[in-house]
Design a protein around this motif. Structure first.
Motif, PDB file in Angstrom:
ATOM      1  N   VAL A 190       0.827  -1.211   0.000  1.00 57.20           N
ATOM      2  CA  VAL A 190       0.000   0.000   0.000  1.00 57.20           C
ATOM      3  C   VAL A 190       0.861   1.260   0.000  1.00 57.20           C
ATOM      4  CG1 VAL A 190      -1.603   1.383   1.390  1.00 57.20           C
ATOM      5  CG2 VAL A 190      -2.022  -1.060   1.062  1.00 57.20           C
ATOM      6  N   SER A 191       1.792   1.342   0.942  1.00 58.42           N
ATOM      7  CA  SER A 191       2.530   2.595   1.167  1.00 58.42           C
ATOM      8  C   SER A 191       3.759   2.661   0.267  1.00 58.42           C
ATOM      9  CB  SER A 191       2.920   2.701   2.643  1.00 58.42           C
ATOM     10  OG  SER A 191       1.773   2.635   3.459  1.00 58.42           O
ATOM     11  N   ASN A 192       3.537   2.757  -1.032  1.00 60.21           N
ATOM     12  CA  ASN A 192       4.649   2.776  -1.980  1.00 60.21           C
ATOM     13  C   ASN A 192       5.567   3.976  -1.781  1.00 60.21           C
ATOM     14  OD1 ASN A 192       3.533   0.483  -2.988  1.00 60.21           O
ATOM     15  ND2 ASN A 192       3.232   1.222  -5.070  1.00 60.21           N
ATOM     16  N   LEU A 193       5.021   5.081  -1.288  1.00 54.88           N
ATOM     17  CA  LEU A 193       5.830   6.264  -0.981  1.00 54.88           C
ATOM     18  C   LEU A 193       6.167   6.348   0.502  1.00 54.88           C
ATOM     19  CD1 LEU A 193       4.137   9.033  -3.169  1.00 54.88           C
ATOM     20  CD2 LEU A 193       6.385   7.997  -3.517  1.00 54.88           C
ATOM     21  N   GLY A 194       6.020   5.246   1.202  1.00 55.06           N
ATOM     22  CA  GLY A 194       6.259   5.259   2.636  1.00 55.06           C
ATOM     23  C   GLY A 194       5.059   5.836   3.374  1.00 55.06           C
ATOM     24  N   HIS A 195       5.237   6.009   4.655  1.00 53.34           N
ATOM     25  CA  HIS A 195       4.145   6.464   5.507  1.00 53.34           C
ATOM     26  C   HIS A 195       4.146   7.989   5.633  1.00 53.34           C
ATOM     27  CE1 HIS A 195       3.177   2.361   6.770  1.00 53.34           C
ATOM     28  NE2 HIS A 195       4.485   2.152   6.730  1.00 53.34           N
TER      29      HIS A 195
ATOM     30  N   PHE B  69       1.257   0.977  -9.607  1.00 53.23           N
ATOM     31  CA  PHE B  69       1.867   2.174  -9.032  1.00 53.23           C
ATOM     32  C   PHE B  69       3.336   1.983  -8.675  1.00 53.23           C
ATOM     33  CE2 PHE B  69      -2.658   2.646  -8.665  1.00 53.23           C
ATOM     34  CZ  PHE B  69      -2.838   3.918  -9.208  1.00 53.23           C
ATOM     35  N   GLY B  70       4.050   1.352  -9.627  1.00 50.90           N
ATOM     36  CA  GLY B  70       5.503   1.341  -9.572  1.00 50.90           C
ATOM     37  C   GLY B  70       6.148   0.145  -8.926  1.00 50.90           C
ATOM     38  N   ARG B  71       5.391  -0.735  -8.308  1.00 54.88           N
ATOM     39  CA  ARG B  71       6.007  -1.794  -7.512  1.00 54.88           C
ATOM     40  C   ARG B  71       6.907  -2.710  -8.333  1.00 54.88           C
ATOM     41  NH1 ARG B  71       6.818  -3.106  -2.901  1.00 54.88           N
ATOM     42  NH2 ARG B  71       5.594  -1.299  -2.249  1.00 54.88           N
ATOM     43  N   THR B  72       6.579  -2.949  -9.582  1.00 52.30           N
ATOM     44  CA  THR B  72       7.389  -3.885 -10.375  1.00 52.30           C
ATOM     45  C   THR B  72       8.439  -3.185 -11.239  1.00 52.30           C
ATOM     46  OG1 THR B  72       5.890  -3.929 -12.279  1.00 52.30           O
ATOM     47  CG2 THR B  72       5.422  -5.461 -10.471  1.00 52.30           C
TER      48      THR B  72
ATOM     49  N   ARG C  35      12.071 -15.261  -5.442  1.00 50.21           N
ATOM     50  CA  ARG C  35      11.333 -14.888  -6.651  1.00 50.21           C
ATOM     51  C   ARG C  35      10.932 -13.418  -6.530  1.00 50.21           C
ATOM     52  NH1 ARG C  35       9.362 -19.593  -4.786  1.00 50.21           N
ATOM     53  NH2 ARG C  35       7.601 -18.517  -3.810  1.00 50.21           N
ATOM     54  N   SER C  36      10.929 -12.725  -7.660  1.00 47.49           N
ATOM     55  CA  SER C  36      10.628 -11.303  -7.561  1.00 47.49           C
ATOM     56  C   SER C  36      10.041 -10.747  -8.837  1.00 47.49           C
ATOM     57  CB  SER C  36      11.896 -10.512  -7.202  1.00 47.49           C
ATOM     58  OG  SER C  36      12.855 -10.593  -8.241  1.00 47.49           O
ATOM     59  N   ALA C  37       9.314  -9.663  -8.665  1.00 47.55           N
ATOM     60  CA  ALA C  37       8.859  -8.804  -9.755  1.00 47.55           C
ATOM     61  C   ALA C  37       9.044  -7.388  -9.236  1.00 47.55           C
ATOM     62  CB  ALA C  37       7.410  -9.080 -10.116  1.00 47.55           C
ATOM     63  N   GLY C  38      10.219  -6.830  -9.459  1.00 48.96           N
ATOM     64  CA  GLY C  38      10.543  -5.535  -8.864  1.00 48.96           C
ATOM     65  C   GLY C  38      10.658  -5.675  -7.361  1.00 48.96           C
ATOM     66  N   LEU C  39      10.015  -4.772  -6.622  1.00 46.32           N
ATOM     67  CA  LEU C  39      10.054  -4.815  -5.165  1.00 46.32           C
ATOM     68  C   LEU C  39       8.853  -5.550  -4.587  1.00 46.32           C
ATOM     69  CD1 LEU C  39      11.569  -1.336  -4.232  1.00 46.32           C
ATOM     70  CD2 LEU C  39      12.638  -3.612  -4.113  1.00 46.32           C
ATOM     71  N   LEU C  40       8.411  -6.574  -5.296  1.00 46.02           N
ATOM     72  CA  LEU C  40       7.516  -7.581  -4.752  1.00 46.02           C
ATOM     73  C   LEU C  40       8.292  -8.883  -4.809  1.00 46.02           C
ATOM     74  CD1 LEU C  40       4.709  -8.458  -3.714  1.00 46.02           C
ATOM     75  CD2 LEU C  40       4.069  -8.874  -6.091  1.00 46.02           C
ATOM     76  N   MET C  41       8.660  -9.404  -3.618  1.00 45.41           N
ATOM     77  CA  MET C  41       9.590 -10.518  -3.567  1.00 45.41           C
ATOM     78  C   MET C  41       9.089 -11.583  -2.594  1.00 45.41           C
ATOM     79  SD  MET C  41      13.114  -8.260  -3.401  1.00 45.41           S
ATOM     80  CE  MET C  41      14.058  -9.402  -4.383  1.00 45.41           C
TER      81      MET C  41
ATOM     82  N   PRO D 171       8.269  -0.115   0.902  1.00 44.12           N
ATOM     83  CA  PRO D 171       8.028   1.126   0.170  1.00 44.12           C
ATOM     84  C   PRO D 171       9.132   1.363  -0.859  1.00 44.12           C
ATOM     85  CG  PRO D 171       7.608   1.462   2.500  1.00 44.12           C
ATOM     86  CD  PRO D 171       8.213   0.085   2.365  1.00 44.12           C
ATOM     87  N   LEU D 172       8.780   1.960  -1.968  1.00 43.02           N
ATOM     88  CA  LEU D 172       9.751   2.185  -3.037  1.00 43.02           C
ATOM     89  C   LEU D 172      10.847   3.157  -2.620  1.00 43.02           C
ATOM     90  CD1 LEU D 172       7.379   2.489  -6.153  1.00 43.02           C
ATOM     91  CD2 LEU D 172       8.086   0.447  -4.872  1.00 43.02           C
ATOM     92  N   ILE D 173      10.618   3.897  -1.539  1.00 39.00           N
ATOM     93  CA  ILE D 173      11.591   4.895  -1.077  1.00 39.00           C
ATOM     94  C   ILE D 173      12.733   4.269  -0.285  1.00 39.00           C
ATOM     95  CG2 ILE D 173       9.818   6.692  -1.017  1.00 39.00           C
ATOM     96  CD1 ILE D 173       9.876   6.418   2.084  1.00 39.00           C
ATOM     97  N   ILE D 174      12.707   2.957  -0.060  1.00 42.71           N
ATOM     98  CA  ILE D 174      13.754   2.321   0.730  1.00 42.71           C
ATOM     99  C   ILE D 174      15.126   2.620   0.134  1.00 42.71           C
ATOM    100  CG2 ILE D 174      13.656   0.113  -0.523  1.00 42.71           C
ATOM    101  CD1 ILE D 174      14.070  -1.282   2.215  1.00 42.71           C
ATOM    102  N   THR D 175      16.103   2.881   1.004  1.00 45.17           N
ATOM    103  CA  THR D 175      17.455   3.210   0.552  1.00 45.17           C
ATOM    104  C   THR D 175      18.333   1.964   0.515  1.00 45.17           C
ATOM    105  OG1 THR D 175      18.272   3.627   2.795  1.00 45.17           O
ATOM    106  CG2 THR D 175      17.240   5.487   1.623  1.00 45.17           C
TER     107      THR D 175
END
Length: 393
Positions: free
Chosen positions: A48-53, A224-227, A326-332, A371-375
């Motif tokens: 859900v929180s692709n941009l973080g919280h 919304f960007g997850r993959t 296994r992964s599809a972008g940042l769904l792993m 979240p996609l913002i992870i460093t």
């Protein structure tokens, strides 16, 4: 009574053993308990929180809309700026045929609306779904679920549902002139992350076109960007007839949508009128948040960075007890071979301030969907915690 006691006494349960993690506040990548302990959210509230919280641009949009108006009238009667601006921005970033947006409150509602739309548009009753896919828990969406261990106590559900195997091109013959629609996840998430292979989606698209069935792509979890692209289907060279969205859409606010062409969507407005209605779908505050969320994803490099971050997870998650990642972008999905191992690692990670989970139809794998913002630094720390937990097995 303290909040934990109130939780147990008054909140309807969904499992006999909830995590019982009490959340005091959240910011960016982290959730905090009442003692101030930080927990890195490695599952983004289930994608859900692709941009973080509490992203600042989302919060600002919510605040600005609070100063204008909240609910006004049932969806589809008034012209509300947050709705129309969000619909336009979505349409601007989708293929031309996906131009008409119906806003709802959740992913399962998007599924329900799309099922009705397909039956109404085609005049057919049968719907084909894939085994081990999850599209929601309301009775219509739950009818699509297989295996039936989660739904059997609630039968009878909807008739006319046929199930096929995902990635099985031979199974496509089950789609016939009696089929109103095929509903499929672009990437099967709850089976433990199974991307399409060997041109499966292209062959599925061809078969649906051949027999006149609508192709409904469920991107509720992968959109919304997850993959690594705004929408996962962009990577497979196809366009669905109907697209389902939710989860990562609202920046943390509840919103979903099903999207199609004007010609298809038009059937919900006539013979009879009000073919599909909702009171709170497209709530102005949720639409304002979703608009800011989408605009931020388009303005920032987060989606472009997904593939490199995915590769870093693969590089760091090397351990004899990991059978596969296994992964599809940042769904792993990190496959450990048993639910006992997954559960022990999840609880060990939680004790160290790292939140993860498993999958509905794959309890042998641990979910990683930050979240996609992870460093890179946070990825390295999270992987270190996971590897230490694996060492302790």
């Amino acid at each position: 009574m303290n909040p934990r006691q109130l939780f147990l006494q008054h909140l309807a349960p969904t499992s006999p053993s909830p995590l019982m993690l009490e959340i005091e506040r959240a910011e960016g990548m982290y959730l905090y308990d009442p003692a101030g302990k930080a927990y890195l959210d490695l599952i983004a509230g289930i994608s859900v929180s692709n941009l973080g919280h509490r992203h600042p641009r989302v919060l600002a949009a919510i605040q600005a809309q609070l100063d204008r108006y909240l609910h006004t009238l049932v969806y589809g009667e008034y012209v509300l700026d947050p709705q129309v601006q969000l619909a336009k921005l979505l349409a601007d970033n989708l293929p031309d045929s996906l131009e008409s947006v119906y806003f709802v409150n959740s992913g399962t509602e998007a599924t329900e609306g799309a099922m009705k739309l397909a039956k109404r548009y085609t005049g057919r009753a049968e719907i084909v779904a894939c085994k081990r896919a999850y599209h929601g828990s309301t009775q219509g969406a739950a009818s699509l679920m297989w295996p039936k261990e989660f739904t059997q106590p609630y039968h009878p559900l909807l008739p006319g549902i046929r199930h096929i195997e995902f990635n099985c091109t031979w199974c496509l013959k089950e789609i016939t002139e009696n089929t109103a629609a095929v509903i499929v996840e672009t990437v099967q998430a709850e089976w433990g992350v199974r991307p399409p292979v060997d041109g499966y989606l292209q062959k599925l698209r061809e078969r649906c076109t051949e027999v006149g069935a609508l192709l409904i792509l469920d991107e509720i979890q992968v959109g919304f960007g997850r993959t690594g692209s705004l929408f996962a289907f962009e990577q497979y060279g196809i366009v669905p007839d109907v697209l389902l969205l939710a989860k990562g859409m609202g920046g943390g606010m509840p919103i979903g949508a099903f999207v199609s062409s004007r010609a298809i969507m038009q059937v919900l407005s006539e013979n009879p009128i009000l073919g599909h209605i909702t009171t709170f779908g497209g709530h102005p505050v949720c639409c304002a948040a979703a608009l800011a969320n989408l605009q931020t994803l388009l303005d920032t490099p987060y989606i472009a960075e997904v593939k490199a971050k995915e590769a870093l997870f693969h590089q760091l998650l090397q351990h004899p007890k990991i059978r596969e990642v296994r992964s599809a972008g940042l769904l792993m999905a990190m496959d450990l071979g048993s639910f006992d191992a997954v559960l022990r690692v999840i609880h060990d990670c939680l004790a160290q301030g790292l939140i993860s989970d498993w999958f509905l139809f794959n309890t042998e794998s641990m979910r990683i969907a930050p979240p996609l913002i992870i460093t890179e630094k946070e990825i390295a720390w999270a992987c270190g915690v996971i590897l230490a937990a694996l060492d302790a097995l």
